[in-house]
Design an enzyme around this catalytic site. Sequence first.
Site, mmCIF file in Angstrom:
data_model
loop_
_atom_site.group_PDB
_atom_site.id
_atom_site.type_symbol
_atom_site.label_atom_id
_atom_site.label_comp_id
_atom_site.label_asym_id
_atom_site.label_seq_id
_atom_site.Cartn_x
_atom_site.Cartn_y
_atom_site.Cartn_z
ATOM 1 C CE LYS A 28 -3.052 0.671 3.484
ATOM 2 N NZ LYS A 28 -2.927 1.969 4.183
ATOM 3 C CB SER A 29 3.841 2.277 1.961
ATOM 4 O OG SER A 29 3.275 2.153 3.242
ATOM 5 N NE ARG A 33 6.025 6.770 0.711
ATOM 6 C CZ ARG A 33 5.191 6.462 1.722
ATOM 7 N NH1 ARG A 33 4.181 5.630 1.515
ATOM 8 N NH2 ARG A 33 5.360 6.981 2.927
ATOM 9 N NE ARG A 129 -5.633 8.014 11.072
ATOM 10 C CZ ARG A 129 -4.893 7.247 10.271
ATOM 11 N NH1 ARG A 129 -5.422 6.746 9.177
ATOM 12 N NH2 ARG A 129 -3.645 7.004 10.575
ATOM 13 C CG ASP A 327 0.263 -0.056 9.585
ATOM 14 O OD1 ASP A 327 -0.122 0.793 10.410
ATOM 15 O OD2 ASP A 327 0.637 0.238 8.436
ATOM 16 C CE LYS A 354 -0.238 4.001 13.024
ATOM 17 N NZ LYS A 354 0.545 4.682 11.985
ATOM 18 N NE ARG A 358 -5.137 -0.053 13.073
ATOM 19 C CZ ARG A 358 -4.455 0.143 11.959
ATOM 20 N NH1 ARG A 358 -3.143 0.190 11.994
ATOM 21 N NH2 ARG A 358 -5.076 0.268 10.811
HETATM 22 C C1 S3P Z 1 2.492 4.753 6.203
HETATM 23 C C2 S3P Z 1 2.970 5.149 7.412
HETATM 24 C C3 S3P Z 1 2.428 4.678 8.703
HETATM 25 C C4 S3P Z 1 1.519 3.464 8.534
HETATM 26 C C5 S3P Z 1 0.590 3.621 7.368
HETATM 27 C C6 S3P Z 1 1.373 3.791 6.078
HETATM 28 C C7 S3P Z 1 3.121 5.277 4.972
HETATM 29 O O1 S3P Z 1 1.673 5.724 9.280
HETATM 30 O O2 S3P Z 1 0.782 3.255 9.713
HETATM 31 O O3 S3P Z 1 -0.254 2.488 7.250
HETATM 32 O O4 S3P Z 1 2.874 4.726 3.883
HETATM 33 O O5 S3P Z 1 3.892 6.251 5.081
HETATM 34 P P1 S3P Z 1 2.346 6.813 10.275
HETATM 35 O O6 S3P Z 1 3.220 7.682 9.471
HETATM 36 O O7 S3P Z 1 1.179 7.548 10.855
HETATM 37 O O8 S3P Z 1 3.086 6.000 11.306
#
Ligand code: S3P
Length: 451
Positions: A28-29, A33, A129, A327, A354, A358
């Site tokens: 996902k990250s 990007r 959030r 996560d 989150k 959580r």
């Molecule tokens: C992410 C960073 C994390 C993670 C999220 C994805 C990212 O969040 O919990 O699922 O892709 O940069 P935080 O930056 O709030 O820790």
Amino acid sequence: MSHGSSPKPLTTRAAGPLTGTIRVPGDKSISHRALMFGALAVGRTTVTGLLESEDVLATAAAMRAVGAKIERQDDGLYVVDGIGLGSLLEPESVIDFGNAGTGVRLTMGIFGTHDIAATFVGDGSLSKRPMGRVLDPLREMGTNVIARSGDRLPASIRGAKQPLPMTYRVPMASAQVKSAVLLAGLNCPGETTVIEPIATRDHTEKMLAGFGAEISVTLNDAGERVIKLKGQPELKPQDLEVPGDPSSAGFPIVAALIVPGSDVTIENILLNEHRTGLITTLIEMGGDIEIVNRRHSGGEEIGDIKVKASQLKGITVPAKRAPSMIDEYPVLAVAAAFASGETHMPGLDELRVKESDRLAAVARGLEANGIPCVEGEDFLTVTGGANNIGGGTVVTHLDHRIAMSFLVLGMASHKPVTADDGAVIATSFPTFTSLFSELGAKVQETPSEAA
Ligand code: S3P
């Protein structure tokens, strides 16, 4: 709820060993990007293995709204025709990010130093959030912001006409905050510096370098990461392959460990050191996990993960490991319910902000299923090995990982477990039910009177 569907309760029950070989969807990250950086490059970026989930599709829509062309071909390849850094168009309507924290925070960073106005909204979870962690540094770079009290969504920004680069020390362990400041720095003249006292996932740094930005990462005398980015580069389009998401892999990994007799292989998983804390922890707990076929692709290590059912033992998870598995604590708590003794998880303050709180959501879910635990301000302790667990309905609070973690619990508990909303799983892991069914699990829609 704006993630697109009405709640759909799901129930799991024990159904024999899980066996087989699967691939989970793309990370996902990296998927967020890939679309963002492709949109900021000049020319055509291609992306294979993109995670096609609600969160990532919201980012695609946001990038289209500022002029990028993003199309999916029949073979699943995504083609992104970038509009170029500095050339973003003003969106004509409100940008709805649904449930996606990464999407909205990183996009605010990008838009915040472009001379455009934009309004962001999200679902009931995202609207709770904190956005100040991103909006505060953006204000220092010249972004004008009007947000709901407490810097929550809905929020409108007017990007800086003459953005100012800055040096920013990230006050909490957050890759999203680090990334938002770096992405804002992209369209600033001069150098933006981000100091990261606690290292977090480094996809932004690695991928920006791949797109041709001048970015360096060094350690200062205090051992903190110092990231320097030269502003206003011409980003060069890339051909990207997104590896499998280690956070999604966490669910079949834990399920295979706790369902007796299981033997599961999950192929093509990202093994970035800032993402593998769960695997390290489960091995320390006695999990039979083997990583094979290690290889490199796109600047990242990937590999296949072989997992066999194991008797786990409780441990204390080092607090400093938290950013590399932030996560994964909900599903680790489920593994802990089957371990002998106590599993103590300190350093969890970030879990409170989150997709849900959580820490509280996991503790309530464990209690609802007869699993003893102690919820502290920033820790969770779970006592494993209780008899007759399960039978509860878990409140998911629009949090995909709460839903999936407790569905994994139900695959190994004495009584079935219900998640009050499985629809939210589509934000990150749309193939969750079908992949688990392939492995032999029973994931079923809950008859309405039982939900
Ligand atoms: C992410 C960073 C994390 C993670 C999220 C994805 C990212 O969040 O919990 O699922 O892709 O940069 P935080 O930056 O709030 O820790």
